[in-house]
Write a protein that holds these residues in place. Sequence first.
Motif, PDB file in Angstrom:
ATOM      1  N   SER A  99       3.378   6.386  -5.020  1.00 59.06           N
ATOM      2  CA  SER A  99       3.365   6.500  -6.479  1.00 59.06           C
ATOM      3  C   SER A  99       2.127   7.222  -7.002  1.00 59.06           C
ATOM      4  N   ASP A 100       0.929   6.838  -6.470  1.00 58.41           N
ATOM      5  CA  ASP A 100      -0.325   7.305  -7.066  1.00 58.41           C
ATOM      6  C   ASP A 100      -1.101   8.296  -6.211  1.00 58.41           C
ATOM      7  N   ARG A 133       0.824  -1.202   0.000  1.00 61.14           N
ATOM      8  CA  ARG A 133       0.000   0.000   0.000  1.00 61.14           C
ATOM      9  C   ARG A 133       0.860   1.254   0.000  1.00 61.14           C
ATOM     10  N   ARG A 140       3.740   1.659  -1.417  1.00 60.54           N
ATOM     11  CA  ARG A 140       4.204   1.904  -2.792  1.00 60.54           C
ATOM     12  C   ARG A 140       3.118   2.574  -3.617  1.00 60.54           C
ATOM     13  N   GLU A 141       1.851   2.129  -3.428  1.00 61.93           N
ATOM     14  CA  GLU A 141       0.751   2.733  -4.173  1.00 61.93           C
ATOM     15  C   GLU A 141       0.559   4.198  -3.798  1.00 61.93           C
TER      16      GLU A 141
END
Length: 660
Positions: A631-632, A625, A627-628
């Motif tokens: 990143s996003d 999560r 990383r998400e």
Amino acid sequence: MNRREVEFNIKVLGRLLEHLGRQMYKQRDAALAELVANSWDATATRVRLAVPVTDYDPETSQIVISDDGIGMSEDQIEAEYLVVGRNRRSDCSEQSPSRKIMGRKGIGKLAGFGIANSIEVETIQGGERTSFAMRMADLKRGADELAEIPIHGVVEDVDPGLSSGTTIRLTDLKHTTPPNVDALIESLGRRFSRVVHGEMEIIVNDVLVAEPTIDFETRVPEEGWSQAVLGSHTVRYYYGFSTTVLKSNLLRGFALYANGKTAQAPPFFFGTETTASGQHGTRYLYGVIEVDYLDAGTDDDGDLISTDRQAIDWESPEVEELQEWGAALTRDALREWAARKEENAEEEVLADEHLKARIERLDEPSQKELRKAIRMIGRAEADPAKLLDFASTLISAFEYRHFHDVTSEIEAISDPEELALLLTHLTEWKVLESRAILEVVRGRLQISDKFHSMLVNDAPETAPEKGVENLHDLIADYPWLLNPEWQVLYEEKSISRQLREWGNSDIEEGQLQRYDFLALRGASELLVVEIKRAGHAVILEDLHRLQRYRDNLRLGTDIEVSMVFVSGPQWATPKEDWEEIGGLELLEWGAVRERTRNFYDQYRAVLEADIGHRDFAEMEREIARTREVVSDGAYRGTVLREQGLGSQYGEIRSDPARGE
């Protein structure tokens, strides 16, 4: 039986009596200790204190101090007791061959006015009982007015065989809460030396007051007293370290006594507590020093002890040698305590065969550093039962350090047997598993940076539209951002629904209330948390809304519910009006973020050493999560929102409001 009325007189200058009693003896224990000292000076062998505990009412309750001393005659009351500032020591007729008079300034009798508005005196001597009362309201005068105030009294004959003594009744009490009897007993036990306790019983509510009993781990000397010669003076002392932490400040450090009563109240460490090695030892150190020479005079010239007997005038050159000796004694005692704790800790760890074997597998430099760290644990750790656990964690940290040392070797190895041997060692150390923990720490630091960026850019509290990152979603994914020590239980739930889930009555219809977060601090305090974006200027309604949340949540639980309000630094209503409100914690986003960042910066080494972590599945979920989000952006979407709050290690999964 003969009974007659008399009139005494007391001279008063302005509001002197009020100031002497109220300013010097505001604390119950200090005021009552002064009255006990008067009983000592009256050669009493027993003094009893009756202190109200149940059904306490300041207007009707009373504190009674009675002794079996020599009492006072009618003439003594007029010529001695009611003379403010009379020096008893200058009157040789009052000196007892076995007791040094404690009182000298002639104002201790006023101590009762520090905690009561009325003092009633009843004293028996030579077959006569004399009674009178002093009320502060009658004794007050103008600022510079000198007045002789009449005090009505009664003298009556009593049975000549009736023992002498004096009883003081304090009425119209000033404190609104009842006395803490246990604390009073402890204080009186520490305020008077063992000499006093040996010659005069002090009894509070039928409990005999004694010198505090300490379970010493070490005592110097083992029995009795040590002596030190300071110039032409000799002092007696002893000290020791308790086996457990001394919970009361009154028991910590040295108490200095002059003529049986405190001259310097504890906790006192001669100014070494912030500089001496072994500072943790101050929580265990108990000591007594008798310095009678500081109070040997008969007048006020060169007085070295404060009137309330709480402190010595350490600025005076006359106590310079005592200060230097005491500081050296304290430093040496703390240093020896630290060395002893270090040695004991190392011996106990090495006595554990498993831990010893792990240590011996380390290289020599690591063993040396590890032993130093273990010794440091022994000095700092208050609970000996945790020593081996802490030592194991430390050893793991040193074991894990090897992982960093060998990563480059793994890349360079070409011989399979050599690689297998190296992996055998790594498996034994379990360091491969700890990579997940380190990645979680790094991820949390990244999220902390993301948190900071959103605050700087004044991110919205909630998503104004789909796909927009917001503070609420970030905190819901990572509840530890609010406070790593809290457990966030629920998010954005209506008060009505919360009360129903707790099995309690709902609130009135039409009261639409939805808190941001509900957290648990410790095991017995719920926190209802309201957040506002960093750029929002706080208004009065924001705080009133939070209070309504708190009040309604209290309807559904016996657990204490407190409030936490998180916002930026801008306030459209006076912030100071809310800072003193009980049960309300005001936090700014900047401070929240800094605390969280510091928590993980300082905690990194512990996490790296926590090789046996219990829940790697949740870690993997958080890593993915993270990383998400990095990143996003911090937007969860429908699926993740239905899954609820993100992972919190060691979280309490039961509902505390239900007592589960």
